[in-house]
Write a protein that holds these residues in place. Structure first.
Motif, PDB file in Angstrom:
ATOM      1  N   ASP A  47      -2.708  -1.015   8.032  1.00 47.73           N
ATOM      2  CA  ASP A  47      -3.124  -0.362   9.105  1.00 47.73           C
ATOM      3  C   ASP A  47      -2.440  -0.398  10.186  1.00 47.73           C
ATOM      4  N   ASP A  48      -1.528   0.734  10.270  1.00 49.08           N
ATOM      5  CA  ASP A  48      -0.428   0.972  11.582  1.00 49.08           C
ATOM      6  C   ASP A  48      -0.892   1.502  12.890  1.00 49.08           C
ATOM      7  N   GLY A  49      -2.317   1.935  12.873  1.00 46.93           N
ATOM      8  CA  GLY A  49      -2.930   2.153  13.957  1.00 46.93           C
ATOM      9  C   GLY A  49      -3.240   4.025  13.916  1.00 46.93           C
ATOM     10  N   GLU A  50      -2.595   4.482  12.894  1.00 44.98           N
ATOM     11  CA  GLU A  50      -2.563   5.889  12.862  1.00 44.98           C
ATOM     12  C   GLU A  50      -2.959   6.215  11.487  1.00 44.98           C
ATOM     13  N   ASN A  51      -2.363   5.486  10.372  1.00 45.91           N
ATOM     14  CA  ASN A  51      -2.591   5.697   8.931  1.00 45.91           C
ATOM     15  C   ASN A  51      -3.014   4.467   8.081  1.00 45.91           C
ATOM     16  N   ILE A  52      -3.615   4.625   7.010  1.00 47.38           N
ATOM     17  CA  ILE A  52      -4.065   3.339   6.187  1.00 47.38           C
ATOM     18  C   ILE A  52      -3.186   3.832   4.920  1.00 47.38           C
ATOM     19  N   THR A  53      -2.567   2.666   4.558  1.00 46.29           N
ATOM     20  CA  THR A  53      -1.561   2.529   3.369  1.00 46.29           C
ATOM     21  C   THR A  53      -2.087   1.698   2.445  1.00 46.29           C
ATOM     22  N   PHE A  54      -2.175   2.197   1.137  1.00 41.16           N
ATOM     23  CA  PHE A  54      -2.765   1.411  -0.074  1.00 41.16           C
ATOM     24  C   PHE A  54      -1.588   1.296  -1.112  1.00 41.16           C
ATOM     25  N   SER A  55      -1.264   0.199  -1.746  1.00 42.35           N
ATOM     26  CA  SER A  55      -0.221   0.041  -2.489  1.00 42.35           C
ATOM     27  C   SER A  55      -0.661  -0.788  -3.735  1.00 42.35           C
ATOM     28  N   VAL A  56      -0.065  -0.648  -4.924  1.00 37.98           N
ATOM     29  CA  VAL A  56      -0.351  -1.611  -6.080  1.00 37.98           C
ATOM     30  C   VAL A  56       1.090  -1.792  -6.803  1.00 37.98           C
ATOM     31  N   TYR A  57       1.461  -3.056  -7.028  1.00 36.66           N
ATOM     32  CA  TYR A  57       2.816  -3.231  -7.587  1.00 36.66           C
ATOM     33  C   TYR A  57       2.445  -4.095  -8.936  1.00 36.66           C
ATOM     34  N   ASN A  58       3.169  -3.987  -9.929  1.00 34.83           N
ATOM     35  CA  ASN A  58       2.878  -4.353 -11.162  1.00 34.83           C
ATOM     36  C   ASN A  58       4.524  -4.816 -11.609  1.00 34.83           C
ATOM     37  N   THR A  59       4.569  -5.847 -12.452  1.00 35.50           N
ATOM     38  CA  THR A  59       5.875  -6.058 -13.142  1.00 35.50           C
ATOM     39  C   THR A  59       5.901  -5.375 -14.456  1.00 35.50           C
ATOM     40  N   GLY A  60       6.930  -4.932 -14.893  1.00 38.00           N
ATOM     41  CA  GLY A  60       6.957  -4.210 -15.797  1.00 38.00           C
ATOM     42  C   GLY A  60       8.117  -3.245 -16.112  1.00 38.00           C
ATOM     43  N   ASN A  61       7.958  -2.394 -17.127  1.00 36.24           N
ATOM     44  CA  ASN A  61       9.118  -1.529 -17.350  1.00 36.24           C
ATOM     45  C   ASN A  61       9.233  -0.485 -16.325  1.00 36.24           C
ATOM     46  N   PRO A  62      10.546  -0.204 -15.514  1.00 32.99           N
ATOM     47  CA  PRO A  62      10.482   0.886 -14.574  1.00 32.99           C
ATOM     48  C   PRO A  62      10.455   2.107 -15.118  1.00 32.99           C
TER      49      PRO A  62
ATOM     50  N   ILE B   2      10.795  -0.977  -7.868  1.00 39.36           N
ATOM     51  CA  ILE B   2      11.277  -2.194  -6.969  1.00 39.36           C
ATOM     52  C   ILE B   2      11.229  -3.434  -7.780  1.00 39.36           C
ATOM     53  N   LEU B   3      12.392  -4.146  -7.565  1.00 39.34           N
ATOM     54  CA  LEU B   3      12.483  -5.423  -8.126  1.00 39.34           C
ATOM     55  C   LEU B   3      12.324  -5.175  -9.650  1.00 39.34           C
ATOM     56  N   ASP B   4      11.188  -5.986 -10.114  1.00 37.44           N
ATOM     57  CA  ASP B   4      11.031  -5.954 -11.680  1.00 37.44           C
ATOM     58  C   ASP B   4       9.997  -5.271 -11.993  1.00 37.44           C
ATOM     59  N   GLY B   5       9.563  -4.005 -11.375  1.00 40.76           N
ATOM     60  CA  GLY B   5       8.486  -3.440 -11.694  1.00 40.76           C
ATOM     61  C   GLY B   5       8.204  -1.944 -10.975  1.00 40.76           C
ATOM     62  N   VAL B   6       7.089  -1.523 -10.973  1.00 38.59           N
ATOM     63  CA  VAL B   6       6.856  -0.155 -10.107  1.00 38.59           C
ATOM     64  C   VAL B   6       5.436  -0.247  -9.392  1.00 38.59           C
ATOM     65  N   GLU B   7       5.822   0.503  -7.986  1.00 36.83           N
ATOM     66  CA  GLU B   7       4.838   0.353  -7.167  1.00 36.83           C
ATOM     67  C   GLU B   7       4.429   1.939  -6.896  1.00 36.83           C
ATOM     68  N   PHE B   8       2.895   2.002  -6.969  1.00 34.44           N
ATOM     69  CA  PHE B   8       2.672   3.382  -6.576  1.00 34.44           C
ATOM     70  C   PHE B   8       1.555   3.047  -4.829  1.00 34.44           C
ATOM     71  N   SER B   9       1.579   4.041  -4.378  1.00 31.70           N
ATOM     72  CA  SER B   9       0.870   4.032  -3.164  1.00 31.70           C
ATOM     73  C   SER B   9       0.357   5.251  -2.658  1.00 31.70           C
ATOM     74  N   PHE B  10      -0.459   5.423  -1.544  1.00 34.75           N
ATOM     75  CA  PHE B  10      -0.985   6.457  -0.909  1.00 34.75           C
ATOM     76  C   PHE B  10      -1.112   6.009   0.675  1.00 34.75           C
ATOM     77  N   LYS B  11      -0.811   7.173   1.419  1.00 34.58           N
ATOM     78  CA  LYS B  11      -1.092   6.729   2.990  1.00 34.58           C
ATOM     79  C   LYS B  11      -2.008   7.952   3.408  1.00 34.58           C
ATOM     80  N   ILE B  12      -3.241   7.650   4.158  1.00 40.16           N
ATOM     81  CA  ILE B  12      -4.091   8.555   4.475  1.00 40.16           C
ATOM     82  C   ILE B  12      -4.446   8.332   6.004  1.00 40.16           C
ATOM     83  N   PRO B  13      -4.407   9.378   6.853  1.00 42.10           N
ATOM     84  CA  PRO B  13      -4.866   9.060   8.145  1.00 42.10           C
ATOM     85  C   PRO B  13      -6.217   8.500   8.480  1.00 42.10           C
ATOM     86  N   LYS B  14      -6.209   7.600   9.365  1.00 46.77           N
ATOM     87  CA  LYS B  14      -7.638   6.911   9.619  1.00 46.77           C
ATOM     88  C   LYS B  14      -8.772   7.574  10.123  1.00 46.77           C
ATOM     89  N   ALA B  15      -8.586   8.986  10.818  1.00 43.82           N
ATOM     90  CA  ALA B  15      -9.447   9.463  11.240  1.00 43.82           C
ATOM     91  C   ALA B  15      -9.529  11.208  10.337  1.00 43.82           C
TER      92      ALA B  15
END
Length: 505
Positions: free
Chosen positions: A427-442, A492-505
């Motif tokens: 939480d950066d004060g304005e947005n909520i960021t959620f991310s999931v990283y897994n090792t595996g093939n890019p 990134i690194l040895d895998g893939v990262e999915f994420s989303f960012k949504i405003p808090k309000a």
């Protein structure tokens, strides 16, 4: 072309002005040569007539006072000062020699010249001895003629009686010097004409330049406007029609520039609409092909196993159970895909209503992890997630749960055995960021921007290993964007990262 126009216009203006000046100077010369004599003659006749009338009035005034001009006893002139002043005034001012003569004695009563008797004799000879003289004026009592002597000297002379019928008025003015005056005047006019012509040429060039320069500027502006260059503007500061024309051209230039800009914008929008239509047509074709491909396998399986049941291929209970489970499983997949398509259509059309509320995102993630714990155990993966920090989000909890489930499920499906999955919420004060990283093939770089499209799979053979339809990430993107958020994916690194960012309000 502009230069040719410049020379032509300036030349025309210069020639017209010079022609007018030349005609004017020529007219003045002709009038001076032929009209000055006539004008001078008429002026002298007019002056003699006025002098006669004043003298006649004064003679009659003297007579009315009982003061005769000639003393009968002494036969001497008794002319008064007033009459003398009139005679001398006209003599000095207008160079008219005037003599008053007694008609009874034929002798001079008074004369403005010493040779009064000689004047009387010459004029009498002119009037009486030569009847061919040019009569300039006559009213019965007084006659004015143009008299030329034997010596070729010309005079304008007047002869006549006053109203008392006794006093004769004789006047004479020379005109011999008039020819010389006209000649001198003509020479002077020639010199003046030459000087005036030179000055006129210079002034004409300057005036022509003053007139043509703004016209040439306007012509240049119109030429640029014809080439769709609207940067040139008329910057004159005049108070005439050219200024009005320049302002109108500036206004027209601005309007044309705006109209062309709007037309270009419209063309760009039209091009975009055409491209969008082509893209939609292409998406429609891909959609039909993908749906057909996705439905073909379950329908074929359902049909095959249903025919097997119908033909009695499954005699034992265990075989029939297997057949029915396959049919049910494929039916469920078809049903799930149809529901996903309906959900995606609703989100993309804007018809889906968001039921926002403030909920604990950390608790929601723990719940999702608990529901898929069996899959996590099968993969033997290590999941890192800090469940101690509570993050609250104002959003549609049901739809956000679908997004989180999709991200985590995909990471489990694609993580290496005994691999690692990292889940993070911030939480950066304005947005909520959620991310999931897994090792595996890019994911191949060329496919990173395409994975959000409907039915797109990195596995081009549309493998059914994980039972995915290729619609899940499209739904994820539609849900996040409905919340004014953004989705992202990166290697990134040895895998893939999915994420989303949504405003808090």
């Amino acid at each position: 072309m502009i230069q040719k126009f410049s020379h032509s216009l300036r030349m025309k203006i210069t020639l017209i002005i010079l022609l007018i000046i030349s005609l004017l100077l020529l007219s003045i010369g002709i009038l001076n040569n032929f009209g000055l004599r006539w004008f001078y003659q008429n002026e002298k006749v007019s002056e003699i007539k006025k002098a006669y009338l004043k003298i006649d009035n004064e003679v009659m005034k003297i007579g009315s006072l009982g003061q005769p001009i000639i003393d009968e006893s002494s036969k001497e002139s008794v002319i008064n000062e007033s009459l003398k002043n009139i005679i001398m005034d006209y003599s000095n001012k207008y160079n008219i020699t005037i003599a008053l003569v007694d008609s009874l004695t034929n002798k001079a009563i008074y004369s403005s010249a010493r040779e009064g008797d000689g004047l009387i004799s010459r004029i009498q000879d002119g009037f009486i001895g030569n009847q061919k003289q040019n009569i300039l004026y006559s009213n019965g009592n007084y006659t004015i003629i143009l008299h030329q002597t034997m010596q070729k000297t010309s005079f304008i002379e007047g002869f006549g009686y006053c109203s008392d019928n006794q006093t004769i008025v004789i006047m004479s003015t020379p005109v011999a010097s008039l020819k010389e005056s006209v000649s001198i005047s003509n020479r002077f006019l020639i010199y003046m004409a030459i000087i005036g012509f030179i000055i006129t040429v210079i002034l004409t060039f300057i005036i022509a330049k003053m007139i043509t320069n703004p016209i040439l500027e306007l012509a240049d502006i119109s030429n640029k406007m014809g080439k769709l260059d609207f940067t040139a503007k008329y910057a004159g500061n005049r108070s005439d029609e050219i200024q009005t024309l320049g302002q109108n051209m500036n206004y027209m230039s601005d309007r044309l520039e705006k109209a062309i800009y709007e037309l270009q914008e419209a063309n760009e929008l039209l091009k975009e609409d055409i491209k969008r239509k082509e893209a939609i047509d292409e998406m429609r074709k891909d959609f039909i092909a993908n749906v057909s491909h996705e439905l073909k396998t379950p329908i074929a399986l359902i049909q095959g196993y249903a025919e097997g049941l119908n033909e009695g291929l499954c005699e034992d209970e265990e075989s029939r159970k297997y057949y029915t489970e396959v049919i049910l499983d494929e039916s469920e997949k078809m049903n799930k895909m149809v529901k996903q398509l309906l959900t995606l259509s609703s989100l993309e059309s804007g018809n889906s209503i968001l039921h926002k509320e403030n909920f604990n995102l950390t608790s929601l993630i723990e719940s999702v992890l608990g529901s898929i714990s069996i899959l996590i155990g099968e993969k033997n993966v290590n999941i890192e997630f800090d469940s101690d920090k509570e993050i609250f989000l104002n959003a549609d909890e049901f739809k956000i749960e679908e997004v989180v489930t999709n991200y985590i499920s995909n990471s489990i499906h694609h993580v290496r055995d005994s691999g690692e999955i990292k889940i993070n919420v911030s939480d950066d004060g304005e947005n909520i960021t959620f991310s999931v990283y897994n090792t595996g093939n890019p994911i191949p770089e060329k496919d990173l921007n395409n994975i959000w499209e409907k039915f797109f799979k990195v596995d081009k053979a549309h493998s059914r290993a994980y039972g995915g339809s290729g619609i899940g990430l499209s739904i994820v993107k539609a849900i996040v964007e409905a919340h004014n958020g953004t989705v992202a994916v990166r290697n990134i690194l040895d895998g893939v990262e999915f994420s989303f960012k949504i405003p808090k309000a």
